[in-house]
Motif scaffolding. Sequence first.
Motif, PDB file in Angstrom:
ATOM      1  N   LEU A  64       0.819  -1.209   0.000  1.00 18.86           N
ATOM      2  CA  LEU A  64       0.000   0.000   0.000  1.00 18.86           C
ATOM      3  C   LEU A  64       0.855   1.261   0.000  1.00 18.86           C
ATOM      4  N   ILE A  65       2.005   1.204   0.671  1.00 20.30           N
ATOM      5  CA  ILE A  65       2.929   2.342   0.641  1.00 20.30           C
ATOM      6  C   ILE A  65       3.384   2.605  -0.794  1.00 20.30           C
ATOM      7  N   GLU A  66       3.707   1.546  -1.515  1.00 19.65           N
ATOM      8  CA  GLU A  66       4.166   1.707  -2.900  1.00 19.65           C
ATOM      9  C   GLU A  66       3.072   2.292  -3.790  1.00 19.65           C
ATOM     10  N   ARG A  67       1.830   2.061  -3.425  1.00 18.42           N
ATOM     11  CA  ARG A  67       0.698   2.649  -4.155  1.00 18.42           C
ATOM     12  C   ARG A  67       0.339   4.042  -3.639  1.00 18.42           C
ATOM     13  N   GLU A  68       1.096   4.512  -2.624  1.00 17.47           N
ATOM     14  CA  GLU A  68       0.815   5.797  -1.976  1.00 17.47           C
ATOM     15  C   GLU A  68      -0.628   5.834  -1.484  1.00 17.47           C
ATOM     16  N   SER A  69      -1.019   4.743  -0.800  1.00 21.53           N
ATOM     17  CA  SER A  69      -2.410   4.630  -0.367  1.00 21.53           C
ATOM     18  C   SER A  69      -2.538   4.089   1.054  1.00 21.53           C
ATOM     19  N   LEU A  70      -1.542   4.390   1.894  1.00 25.07           N
ATOM     20  CA  LEU A  70      -1.603   3.973   3.294  1.00 25.07           C
ATOM     21  C   LEU A  70      -1.597   5.219   4.176  1.00 25.07           C
ATOM     22  N   GLY A  71      -2.753   5.553   4.724  1.00 29.71           N
ATOM     23  CA  GLY A  71      -2.891   6.722   5.584  1.00 29.71           C
ATOM     24  C   GLY A  71      -2.866   6.350   7.058  1.00 29.71           C
ATOM     25  N   TYR A  72      -3.129   7.339   7.890  1.00 33.94           N
ATOM     26  CA  TYR A  72      -3.080   7.083   9.331  1.00 33.94           C
ATOM     27  C   TYR A  72      -4.061   7.981  10.072  1.00 33.94           C
ATOM     28  N   PHE A  73      -4.350   7.562  11.305  1.00 38.20           N
ATOM     29  CA  PHE A  73      -5.207   8.318  12.216  1.00 38.20           C
ATOM     30  C   PHE A  73      -4.543   8.266  13.583  1.00 38.20           C
ATOM     31  N   ARG A  74      -4.355   9.407  14.212  1.00 40.95           N
ATOM     32  CA  ARG A  74      -3.647   9.458  15.493  1.00 40.95           C
ATOM     33  C   ARG A  74      -4.596   9.234  16.670  1.00 40.95           C
ATOM     34  N   HIS A  75      -4.200   8.347  17.567  1.00 40.34           N
ATOM     35  CA  HIS A  75      -4.932   8.157  18.822  1.00 40.34           C
ATOM     36  C   HIS A  75      -4.265   9.007  19.886  1.00 40.34           C
ATOM     37  N   GLU A  76      -5.040   9.863  20.556  1.00 39.42           N
ATOM     38  CA  GLU A  76      -4.484  10.796  21.523  1.00 39.42           C
ATOM     39  C   GLU A  76      -4.652  10.340  22.969  1.00 39.42           C
ATOM     40  N   GLY A  77      -5.299   9.211  23.187  1.00 36.81           N
ATOM     41  CA  GLY A  77      -5.599   8.806  24.558  1.00 36.81           C
ATOM     42  C   GLY A  77      -4.618   7.816  25.149  1.00 36.81           C
ATOM     43  N   PHE A  78      -5.144   6.760  25.730  1.00 36.96           N
ATOM     44  CA  PHE A  78      -4.348   5.765  26.446  1.00 36.96           C
ATOM     45  C   PHE A  78      -4.083   4.546  25.552  1.00 36.96           C
ATOM     46  N   TRP A  79      -2.870   4.056  25.581  1.00 36.47           N
ATOM     47  CA  TRP A  79      -2.490   2.827  24.876  1.00 36.47           C
ATOM     48  C   TRP A  79      -1.391   2.144  25.667  1.00 36.47           C
ATOM     49  N   GLN A  80      -1.488   0.829  25.804  1.00 37.51           N
ATOM     50  CA  GLN A  80      -0.518   0.093  26.615  1.00 37.51           C
ATOM     51  C   GLN A  80      -0.078  -1.179  25.910  1.00 37.51           C
ATOM     52  N   ASP A  81       1.227  -1.337  25.775  1.00 40.12           N
ATOM     53  CA  ASP A  81       1.806  -2.572  25.255  1.00 40.12           C
ATOM     54  C   ASP A  81       1.902  -3.592  26.383  1.00 40.12           C
ATOM     55  N   ILE A  82       1.682  -4.881  26.077  1.00 44.93           N
ATOM     56  CA  ILE A  82       1.855  -5.933  27.094  1.00 44.93           C
ATOM     57  C   ILE A  82       2.756  -7.041  26.558  1.00 44.93           C
ATOM     58  N   GLY A  83       3.650  -6.675  25.630  1.00 46.55           N
ATOM     59  CA  GLY A  83       4.447  -7.693  24.954  1.00 46.55           C
ATOM     60  C   GLY A  83       5.591  -8.267  25.758  1.00 46.55           C
ATOM     61  N   THR A  84       6.012  -7.588  26.823  1.00 46.55           N
ATOM     62  CA  THR A  84       7.119  -8.065  27.648  1.00 46.55           C
ATOM     63  C   THR A  84       6.666  -8.159  29.092  1.00 46.55           C
ATOM     64  N   PRO A  85       7.385  -8.919  29.940  1.00 51.35           N
ATOM     65  CA  PRO A  85       7.025  -8.955  31.364  1.00 51.35           C
ATOM     66  C   PRO A  85       6.967  -7.566  31.989  1.00 51.35           C
ATOM     67  N   GLN A  86       7.901  -6.684  31.613  1.00 52.36           N
ATOM     68  CA  GLN A  86       7.914  -5.336  32.183  1.00 52.36           C
ATOM     69  C   GLN A  86       6.669  -4.554  31.796  1.00 52.36           C
ATOM     70  N   SER A  87       6.304  -4.570  30.511  1.00 47.67           N
ATOM     71  CA  SER A  87       5.131  -3.817  30.072  1.00 47.67           C
ATOM     72  C   SER A  87       3.840  -4.454  30.590  1.00 47.67           C
ATOM     73  N   PHE A  88       3.827  -5.783  30.712  1.00 44.25           N
ATOM     74  CA  PHE A  88       2.673  -6.468  31.301  1.00 44.25           C
ATOM     75  C   PHE A  88       2.487  -6.032  32.749  1.00 44.25           C
ATOM     76  N   TRP A  89       3.574  -5.977  33.507  1.00 43.53           N
ATOM     77  CA  TRP A  89       3.514  -5.524  34.898  1.00 43.53           C
ATOM     78  C   TRP A  89       3.051  -4.072  34.968  1.00 43.53           C
ATOM     79  N   GLN A  90       3.570  -3.236  34.080  1.00 41.69           N
ATOM     80  CA  GLN A  90       3.188  -1.829  34.081  1.00 41.69           C
ATOM     81  C   GLN A  90       1.693  -1.654  33.832  1.00 41.69           C
ATOM     82  N   ALA A  91       1.151  -2.443  32.901  1.00 45.38           N
ATOM     83  CA  ALA A  91      -0.282  -2.340  32.610  1.00 45.38           C
ATOM     84  C   ALA A  91      -1.117  -2.652  33.842  1.00 45.38           C
TER      85      ALA A  91
END
Length: 310
Positions: free
Chosen positions: A197-224
């Motif tokens: 889609l990037i090569e077609r110049e057709s991949l846009g985005y929308f910004r989230h301004e609120g809360f988001w939490q990664d849980i991919g590692t033990p540290q981030s899981f604990w933080q959540a």
Amino acid sequence: MKAFILAAGFGSRLHPITNSIPKPLIPILNLPAICYTLTLLKEAEIETVICNVHHHAEHIRRFFSDNNNFGIDMHISEETTILGTGGGLKRCETLLDDEPFVLINSDIIADFSLRSLIDAHASSGNAGTLMLFETTEAKTIGDVGINEEQIRDFRNMRKTGLRSDCIYAGAAILDPSIFHHLTMEFSSIVDTGFTGLIERESLGYFRHEGFWQDIGTPQSFWQANIKNRSNILGIAQRIGRQIGIEPHMLSSQAVIADNATVHESIIGRNCHIEDGATVKDSVILPGTTIPKDAKLDRVIAFPQGMLSLE
């Protein structure tokens, strides 16, 4: 509109916790991670969902069955050989080739609105729109290269030199044309579909301004669960309205001895905190016994062992 939930991964960075439980079912404040994703989908009034599974597939099947699929028309795509985010989606092309659809991770802990993302995509003219989130950890997690209103790169892998403080937040709206760029072989959708889609110049985005939490590692899981749990508890009623269960700190099915001390911790169902034990700033996953006089501080404990965050 339909949705595709990515839930087949091994959760390798969360080993050994994910040795016995798939990452989508690891509880965040005593609520399986995938429930946060289901909340977002139900809020957007999405009724048909395809969910791919592989690692501990039977656990996820049983979870949905035990909860009557949360009132969703649920289709399970079980991959006997794991296909990655690109191949897993391509496998379900015939179920998703009639209109734009939501692609979403099974471990999103966030307060964003999928309806806002859907509306942004509908007015953009792009073949894909990704939800982005700004964080100081973008370079570590994997930043997105942006130029004006288009996504041009990920982690500078296209050598554009475009960097940002934004990451892909794990939710997207995609037109069926994405399937032209996918393969049935094991692949990442970033390397195939998003790049196409990037090569077609057709991949846009929308910004989230609120809360988001990664849980991919033990540290981030604990933080959540511990450091950032106020954000999650702040949307507890919103979650409860959609799936009938709210995140909570102490399970009513846990047994805590009268002379045990529990401070600012998450205690799961069927846990036993025995006499004299002290549990502080820790996450005790379901079915775990904390023995007599044990002293836990900043620990993730599970039936097979524990991880210290010191």
